[in-house]
Design a protein around this motif. Structure first.
Motif, PDB file in Angstrom:
ATOM      1  N   GLY A  46       0.763  -1.228  -0.124  1.00  0.00           N
ATOM      2  CA  GLY A  46      -0.034  -0.013  -0.019  1.00  0.00           C
ATOM      3  C   GLY A  46       0.945   1.363   0.034  1.00  0.00           C
ATOM      4  N   LYS A  47       0.214   2.458  -0.002  1.00  0.00           N
ATOM      5  CA  LYS A  47       0.835   3.717  -0.139  1.00  0.00           C
ATOM      6  C   LYS A  47       1.625   3.793   1.494  1.00  0.00           C
ATOM      7  CE  LYS A  47      -1.435   6.186  -3.565  1.00  0.00           C
ATOM      8  NZ  LYS A  47      -2.359   7.331  -3.791  1.00  0.00           N
ATOM      9  N   SER A  48       0.853   3.347   2.225  1.00  0.00           N
ATOM     10  CA  SER A  48       1.477   3.361   3.881  1.00  0.00           C
ATOM     11  C   SER A  48       0.530   2.443   4.706  1.00  0.00           C
ATOM     12  CB  SER A  48       1.107   4.915   4.233  1.00  0.00           C
ATOM     13  OG  SER A  48       0.074   5.248   4.565  1.00  0.00           O
ATOM     14  N   SER A  49       1.188   2.151   5.721  1.00  0.00           N
ATOM     15  CA  SER A  49       0.641   1.032   6.663  1.00  0.00           C
ATOM     16  C   SER A  49       0.958   0.941   7.946  1.00  0.00           C
ATOM     17  CB  SER A  49       0.667  -0.226   5.872  1.00  0.00           C
ATOM     18  OG  SER A  49       2.286  -0.829   6.090  1.00  0.00           O
ATOM     19  N   TYR A  50       0.445   0.533   8.961  1.00  0.00           N
ATOM     20  CA  TYR A  50       1.076   0.525  10.251  1.00  0.00           C
ATOM     21  C   TYR A  50       0.478  -1.001  10.898  1.00  0.00           C
ATOM     22  CZ  TYR A  50       0.423   0.085  15.368  1.00  0.00           C
ATOM     23  OH  TYR A  50       0.479  -0.296  16.847  1.00  0.00           O
ATOM     24  N   ALA A  72       5.093   2.089   7.679  1.00  0.00           N
ATOM     25  CA  ALA A  72       5.660   1.961   6.439  1.00  0.00           C
ATOM     26  C   ALA A  72       5.126   3.090   5.569  1.00  0.00           C
ATOM     27  CB  ALA A  72       5.827   0.826   5.894  1.00  0.00           C
ATOM     28  N   LYS A  73       5.876   3.973   4.804  1.00  0.00           N
ATOM     29  CA  LYS A  73       5.356   4.793   3.716  1.00  0.00           C
ATOM     30  C   LYS A  73       6.070   4.214   2.403  1.00  0.00           C
ATOM     31  CE  LYS A  73       4.794   9.549   2.756  1.00  0.00           C
ATOM     32  NZ  LYS A  73       3.263   9.733   2.708  1.00  0.00           N
ATOM     33  N   GLY A  74       5.269   3.841   1.437  1.00  0.00           N
ATOM     34  CA  GLY A  74       5.948   3.447   0.274  1.00  0.00           C
ATOM     35  C   GLY A  74       7.108   2.640   0.062  1.00  0.00           C
ATOM     36  N   ASP A  75       8.066   2.689  -0.772  1.00  0.00           N
ATOM     37  CA  ASP A  75       9.340   1.776  -0.849  1.00  0.00           C
ATOM     38  C   ASP A  75      10.436   2.402   0.117  1.00  0.00           C
ATOM     39  OD1 ASP A  75       8.188   0.232  -2.768  1.00  0.00           O
ATOM     40  OD2 ASP A  75       8.914   1.054  -4.055  1.00  0.00           O
ATOM     41  N   ASP A  76      10.271   3.695   0.492  1.00  0.00           N
ATOM     42  CA  ASP A  76      11.423   4.480   0.824  1.00  0.00           C
ATOM     43  C   ASP A  76      11.478   4.474   2.278  1.00  0.00           C
ATOM     44  OD1 ASP A  76      12.672   4.852  -1.563  1.00  0.00           O
ATOM     45  OD2 ASP A  76      11.088   6.630  -1.768  1.00  0.00           O
ATOM     46  N   TYR A  77      10.362   4.394   3.402  1.00  0.00           N
ATOM     47  CA  TYR A  77      10.387   4.665   4.704  1.00  0.00           C
ATOM     48  C   TYR A  77       9.790   3.483   5.303  1.00  0.00           C
ATOM     49  CZ  TYR A  77      11.357   9.233   2.812  1.00  0.00           C
ATOM     50  OH  TYR A  77      11.592  10.355   2.126  1.00  0.00           O
ATOM     51  N   SER A  78      10.488   3.124   6.560  1.00  0.00           N
ATOM     52  CA  SER A  78       9.716   2.296   7.360  1.00  0.00           C
ATOM     53  C   SER A  78      10.553   2.116   8.754  1.00  0.00           C
ATOM     54  CB  SER A  78      10.113   0.655   7.035  1.00  0.00           C
ATOM     55  OG  SER A  78      11.524   0.337   7.095  1.00  0.00           O
ATOM     56  N   LEU A  79       9.731   2.076   9.948  1.00  0.00           N
ATOM     57  CA  LEU A  79      10.035   2.263  11.344  1.00  0.00           C
ATOM     58  C   LEU A  79       9.497   0.943  11.929  1.00  0.00           C
ATOM     59  CD1 LEU A  79      11.472   3.804  13.412  1.00  0.00           C
ATOM     60  CD2 LEU A  79       9.270   5.188  13.601  1.00  0.00           C
ATOM     61  N   ASP A 243      -2.290   8.382   7.534  1.00  0.00           N
ATOM     62  CA  ASP A 243      -1.732   9.419   6.893  1.00  0.00           C
ATOM     63  C   ASP A 243      -0.378   9.629   7.577  1.00  0.00           C
ATOM     64  OD1 ASP A 243      -1.084  11.796   5.703  1.00  0.00           O
ATOM     65  OD2 ASP A 243      -2.736  13.027   6.957  1.00  0.00           O
ATOM     66  N   MET A 244       0.808   9.597   7.086  1.00  0.00           N
ATOM     67  CA  MET A 244       2.139   9.698   7.625  1.00  0.00           C
ATOM     68  C   MET A 244       2.767  10.545   6.890  1.00  0.00           C
ATOM     69  SD  MET A 244       3.112   5.551   8.243  1.00  0.00           S
ATOM     70  CE  MET A 244       1.786   4.516   8.892  1.00  0.00           C
ATOM     71  N   GLU A 245       3.522  11.340   7.483  1.00  0.00           N
ATOM     72  CA  GLU A 245       4.436  12.508   6.866  1.00  0.00           C
ATOM     73  C   GLU A 245       5.830  11.898   6.911  1.00  0.00           C
ATOM     74  OE1 GLU A 245       4.102  16.184   8.570  1.00  0.00           O
ATOM     75  OE2 GLU A 245       1.987  16.427   8.194  1.00  0.00           O
ATOM     76  N   GLU A 246       6.819  12.342   5.914  1.00  0.00           N
ATOM     77  CA  GLU A 246       8.074  11.965   5.849  1.00  0.00           C
ATOM     78  C   GLU A 246       8.873  12.021   7.131  1.00  0.00           C
ATOM     79  OE1 GLU A 246      10.231  13.158   2.362  1.00  0.00           O
ATOM     80  OE2 GLU A 246       8.461  12.379   1.016  1.00  0.00           O
ATOM     81  N   ARG A 247       8.571  13.176   7.949  1.00  0.00           N
ATOM     82  CA  ARG A 247       9.457  13.435   8.864  1.00  0.00           C
ATOM     83  C   ARG A 247       9.065  12.584  10.132  1.00  0.00           C
ATOM     84  NH1 ARG A 247       5.995  19.167  10.675  1.00  0.00           N
ATOM     85  NH2 ARG A 247       3.857  18.018  11.115  1.00  0.00           N
ATOM     86  N   PHE A 248       7.847  11.736   9.872  1.00  0.00           N
ATOM     87  CA  PHE A 248       7.942  10.677  11.194  1.00  0.00           C
ATOM     88  C   PHE A 248       8.909   9.790  10.934  1.00  0.00           C
ATOM     89  CE2 PHE A 248       5.953   6.661  12.109  1.00  0.00           C
ATOM     90  CZ  PHE A 248       5.589   6.798  13.381  1.00  0.00           C
ATOM     91  N   PHE A 249       9.411   9.431   9.995  1.00  0.00           N
ATOM     92  CA  PHE A 249      10.621   8.621   9.574  1.00  0.00           C
ATOM     93  C   PHE A 249      11.868   9.270   9.862  1.00  0.00           C
ATOM     94  CE2 PHE A 249       6.698   7.162   7.616  1.00  0.00           C
ATOM     95  CZ  PHE A 249       6.582   5.723   7.882  1.00  0.00           C
ATOM     96  N   SER A 250      12.353  10.010  10.916  1.00  0.00           N
ATOM     97  CA  SER A 250      13.280  10.750  11.165  1.00  0.00           C
ATOM     98  C   SER A 250      14.231  10.083  12.199  1.00  0.00           C
ATOM     99  CB  SER A 250      13.148  12.148  11.500  1.00  0.00           C
ATOM    100  OG  SER A 250      12.368  12.297  12.639  1.00  0.00           O
TER     101      SER A 250
END
Length: 258
Positions: A46-50, A72-79, A243-250
């Motif tokens: 998906g585009k994002s998931s929890y 996770a957000k797309g291919d680029d971000y996960s925590l 709904d996740m912003e990129e800054r969440f994955f900092s």
């Protein structure tokens, strides 16, 4: 143009339309290997998931359980945030693009994981660091080829071979996937090293409805050459479209999480 000529032209256009319709129908029913893999990947990601997950690490003489939350957000971000057991609670793993970090709160230390360690075991399991954060994209980093169709667990599947691009930052030499032809469920994967020797088999089952989609909710990883070893990962909860912003994955946010 007289009436007879107009009628003839209409008939010609009609016959042409009828002739090409089957071609478009065949094309729609026969997606390319890459399109199949992309559909299966989008379904699981998906585009994002929890997600809230439980992992069992099984060995011939012992077993242990881990629980963790994953964003996770797309291919680029996960925590990933470990919630159990107590001695490892609070450990976090962050992926941004091609980079990965591990924060260990007990010693307040941030460790950047180099590419050379992506094949190492994650938390003592049969999964690698790369498996958990999906540092490689199965869509972008591989060439795809349909080998055949076969039935797996009463579902007709495409059997697809994936060979990494020469310069792709991947850890596998080859991946073979079984993806159902009707609903694009990824039901099995085989992972090979650079010599094309089988390393792991992954079975995806317990197919359930989760919100707006139906997906496998249990993954079992079985090493090819270690009898009695396996790792079972189960989704206890998963929500897509968070709904996740990129800054969440900092790194800053990862260190502040409780």
């Amino acid at each position: 143009m007289n009436t007879q000529k107009k009628n003839n032209r209409r008939k010609t256009l009609l016959l042409f339309s009828l002739a090409i319709l089957p071609i478009f129908a065949v094309q729609a029913q026969n997606p390319t290997a890459k399109e199949i893999v992309e559909k299966a990947d989008n379904l699981l990601r998906g585009k994002s998931s929890y997600a809230e997950m439980e992992m069992q690490i099984i060995r011939p003489s012992w077993s242990r359980t881990l629980r963790f939350n994953a964003w996770a957000k797309g291919d680029d971000y996960s925590l990933i945030y470990i919630t159990y057991p107590q001695r490892e609670k609070g450990q976090r793993f962050l992926k941004r693009g091609r980079e990965m970090w591990n924060y260990v709160p007990a010693i307040d230390r941030m460790i950047k994981i180099p590419p050379s360690m992506m094949m190492q075991s994650w938390m003592g399991s049969d999964l690698t660091n790369d498996d958990l954060v999906n540092a490689a994209s199965i869509v972008k980093d591989y060439d795809h080829k349909i080998l055949r169709k076969e039935t797996l667990r009463d579902r007709e599947c495409y059997v697809i071979e994936m060979i990494p691009h020469e310069e792709a930052p991947v850890v596998w030499g080859k991946v073979i996937s079984w993806i159902s032809t009707t609903d694009f469920l990824n039901l099995r994967n085989e992972y090979y090293d650079e010599a094309y020797e089988l390393v792991n088999e992954e079975i995806l089952d317990e197919i359930e409805d989760v919100g707006d989609r139906t997906i496998p909710t249990r993954y079992t990883v079985i090493p090819a050459n270690e009898e009695g070893h396996q790792t079972i990962m189960k989704f206890e909860k998963i929500d897509f479209g968070e709904d996740m912003e990129e800054r969440f994955f900092s790194i800053q946010n990862m260190k502040q999480m409780r």
